[in-house]
Design a protein around this motif. Sequence first.
Motif: not given
Length: 347
Positions: A32-53
């Motif tokens: 559960p704890w790792l899943l919560a972290g991975l869900l937000y990592l997917g969110s964060g890094f994906g959006l940061v990349l989108a903003r850079l582009l």
Amino acid sequence: MKNTSVIHALLAAALFGASTPFAKLLLGEVSPWLLAGLLYLGSGFGLVLARLLRDRGWKPSGLTTGEWPWLLGAIFFGGVLGPLALMFGLMHTSASTASLLLNLEAVLTAVIAWVVFKENADRRIVLGMLAIVAGGVMLAWPDGQGGATDWLGPLAIVGACLCWAIDNNLTRRVSASDALFIAGTKGAMAGVVNAGLALALGASLPAALVLVGTLSVGLLGYGISLVFFVLALRGLGTARTGAYFSIAPFIGTAVSLALLGESTSVAFWLAAALMGWGVWLHLTEHHEHEHIHEPMEHSHRHVHDAHHRHQHDFDWNGDEAHEHWHRHEALVHKHPHFPDTHHRHKH
């Protein structure tokens, strides 16, 4: 403006609602704890990349010194505590029941907006909230009819709703800023903290295919959903954005029943009817009265309308949306409105 904001809120709800049953499936593969972290990592890094582009490189956030505490508080409650409580609750509650219980987020969001931040509350909104609470109590009652076997799972999900309610109200304070930056920063920071702690406590990364699936669910259900939610906050205010967002649990429930084949009961459908009625009351609200706009200065993306009649010291074609620091003079008028960025007056 209202129609666009409503669409943003509904898109946010659809993406987040559909993510809950998929998170339930992933719990069999990830802690559960790792899943919560991975869900937000997917969110964060994906959006940061989108903003850079989008910006073709790094661009300053535009947040003032006084706005950073609001964002950091939102990250702590909504990005760290909230998803962890949800993952724990899903271990003790069926996905369909958990999805409907998430309606309580809108109730708690509105209560905090009304009591702490003094946002306006009409009787229709209050009645809708009471209907949603009644449905939530029916679902959480540990008699086996609503899908809960004890109080532990439902209470954890209610705790997640409270965390996200606090997050929603804090995020509203910075909602005029870049939505991609807000959502990307929240995802990246929350993901690093949750995933880092989980790995330090002995959790192990899942197989590559499961990892990619988890990050993808996070990007859609937590990241892009949050971008739309922030955009909706600008136009609808906290309580009403939460009201529109209340359709998320119904989408999650539909996906759960189709995807997981979970059984339901009479109590489940009575609770769904109560919650559906509450959401309908929210969606059909009409708010109009004469109000005063105090002088204000800020910066956000806008077009020239009844609330934006300022002059420019740069070339502008008079049509396209644009962003710059501008001043609002005092104004008194009457029209249908919501507690958006420009309507935070007292009643």
